[in-house]
Design an enzyme around this catalytic site. Structure first.
Site, short mmCIF file in Angstrom:
data_model
loop_
_atom_site.label_atom_id
_atom_site.label_comp_id
_atom_site.label_asym_id
_atom_site.label_seq_id
_atom_site.Cartn_x
_atom_site.Cartn_y
_atom_site.Cartn_z
N CYS A 259 0.82 -1.21 0.00
CA CYS A 259 0.00 0.00 0.00
C CYS A 259 0.86 1.27 0.00
O CYS A 259 1.47 1.59 -1.00
CB CYS A 259 -0.99 -0.04 1.17
SG CYS A 259 -2.43 1.03 0.91
N HIS A 345 -3.88 -5.21 -0.09
CA HIS A 345 -3.50 -5.76 1.22
C HIS A 345 -3.51 -7.30 1.21
O HIS A 345 -4.55 -7.91 1.45
CB HIS A 345 -4.44 -5.24 2.30
CG HIS A 345 -4.19 -3.82 2.67
ND1 HIS A 345 -3.40 -3.44 3.73
CD2 HIS A 345 -4.61 -2.67 2.08
CE1 HIS A 345 -3.35 -2.12 3.80
NE2 HIS A 345 -4.08 -1.64 2.80
N GLU A 347 -2.33 -9.24 3.39
CA GLU A 347 -2.59 -9.75 4.74
C GLU A 347 -4.08 -9.76 5.07
O GLU A 347 -4.52 -10.41 6.01
CB GLU A 347 -1.83 -8.92 5.78
CG GLU A 347 -2.50 -7.63 6.23
CD GLU A 347 -2.53 -6.53 5.19
OE1 GLU A 347 -3.31 -5.58 5.35
OE2 GLU A 347 -1.78 -6.62 4.20
#
Length: 371
Positions: A259, A345, A347
């Site tokens: 990001c 993202h 994760e």
């Protein structure tokens, strides 16, 4: 004692272009302001509210019911709520999940979060998609629109705003097992907890550094790899941090950016960033991996992106991922360094786990460098 939904005080949402929406107060009675944006996810509101990348923003939640499964203390992505405020259709005063410790209303009141509910979120999102990102103000204590307009006029634009210093750690700290196979230096520009968890799960011992850490600081830790985290604000004004990334690359360690970290890596290679019309925020954004040809559904939260034309003209860069909705760049790789980054993202939290393989690639790069 919780208020009944019908007895909630009146509240007003005023947009920068003068559009007014009337609804009811949710959370703390008061006034708040920031850039309005919208998230299309149907779950994961607690992770969204505690994501440091949302600092300074008021989030419109497009799912009809918010708060219905309460608040669970372990489902957070930072140490506190980071949004400036929230807009939703139905704000649930109660909750149905046995694991939850409190209601969302209690959580907001304890954290001094001012929000508005019982508004037409579809109309608000359609307005933002048409007019673009803009500032707004929510108030449940001031109902005079003219007074609110004067307050809103003083709110700075997100473009040109540096916010990572508001959410980055102040001193370095360690996470994980000191005897783990890999050591990773994490630059904290507003890191989500699940980035750290995803690395620890892959046998990594972490040292998380504040955003003003130098390459010398990282080198003293002798890491096997470097992670550039997510974070809020305009990357274009982060000149010192961009220069620092050049120094990180010079250490010769594998590097992975997420990001804001992706944007800073791009800027370190002379690639500019720009503010998007509305940005990408949600857990259902389709992205194609250009290298493998496979597609993945991703979790996203960003209002800025990198310049495609400049990447294509840079011989040291290649595009690795592209957004299938609007063709914006979602990932890059450096040809002259063992470094890559993605705009979304991997994760997740909340979101699908399709992109978790990127952490495995990062670990694979560290393993190869060790050999």
């Amino acid at each position: 004692m919780q208020l009944k939904y019908s007895s909630l005080p009146k509240a007003i949402l005023l947009l920068e272009d003068g559009k007014v929406f009337e609804g009811k107060a949710a959370g703390k009675i008061g006034t708040t302001s920031g850039e309005i944006c919208f998230n299309t996810g149907m779950s994961g509101y607690q992770e969204i509210f505690t994501d440091p990348s949302y600092f300074g923003q008021i989030v419109v939640m497009t799912n009809s019911h918010i708060g219905n499964y309460g608040v669970e203390e372990n489902e957070v992505e930072s140490d506190s709520i980071k949004i400036a405020g929230m807009v939703c259709k139905k704000f649930n005063q109660g909750f149905s999940r046995a694991r939850a410790q409190k209601s969302l209303g209690q959580y907001f009141e304890e954290s001094n979060i001012v929000s508005i509910c019982d508004v037409d979120t579809r109309a608000i999102v359609r307005h933002i998609r048409d007019k673009g990102a803009m500032n707004c103000i929510i108030s449940s204590e001031i109902l005079d629109v003219e007074v609110l307009k004067k307050q809103l006029a003083k709110v700075p634009s997100m473009e040109g705003l540096e916010l990572s210093s508001k959410v980055s750690c102040k001193t370095a700290y360690n996470v994980g097992n000191e005897k783990a196979k890999y050591k990773v230096a994490v630059m904290d520009y507003g890191a989500k907890k699940n980035i750290l968890r995803s690395l620890v799960e892959r046998d990594c011992y972490l040292k998380v550094f504040p955003m003003n850490a130098s390459a010398k600081d990282l080198a003293a830790f002798n890491p096997d790899g470097i992670m550039l985290s997510n974070g809020p604000g305009d990357p274009g004004v982060m000149k010192k941090e961009t220069e620092a990334v050049k120094d990180f690359l010079a250490l010769g360690k594998p590097l992975f950016g997420i990001c804001l970290g992706h944007q800073l890596l791009a800027q370190s290679q002379g690639i500019s960033t720009y503010k998007m019309h509305t940005g990408h925020r949600g857990i259902n954004h389709p992205v194609q991996n250009i290298i493998s040809g496979k597609s993945e559904i991703t979790s996203q939260n960003h209002g800025f992106t990198v310049n495609e034309k400049e990447i294509n003209s840079n011989p040291n860069l290649e595009i690795s991922h592209v957004n299938l909705n609007d063709k914006t760049i979602e990932g890059i790789r450096l040809k002259n360094y063992k470094a890559f980054s993605v705009q979304y993202h991997p994760e997740a939290c909340p979101g699908p786990l399709d992109a978790r393989y990127l952490f495995d690639e990062f670990v694979g790069n560290m393993e190869a460098a060790k050999g």
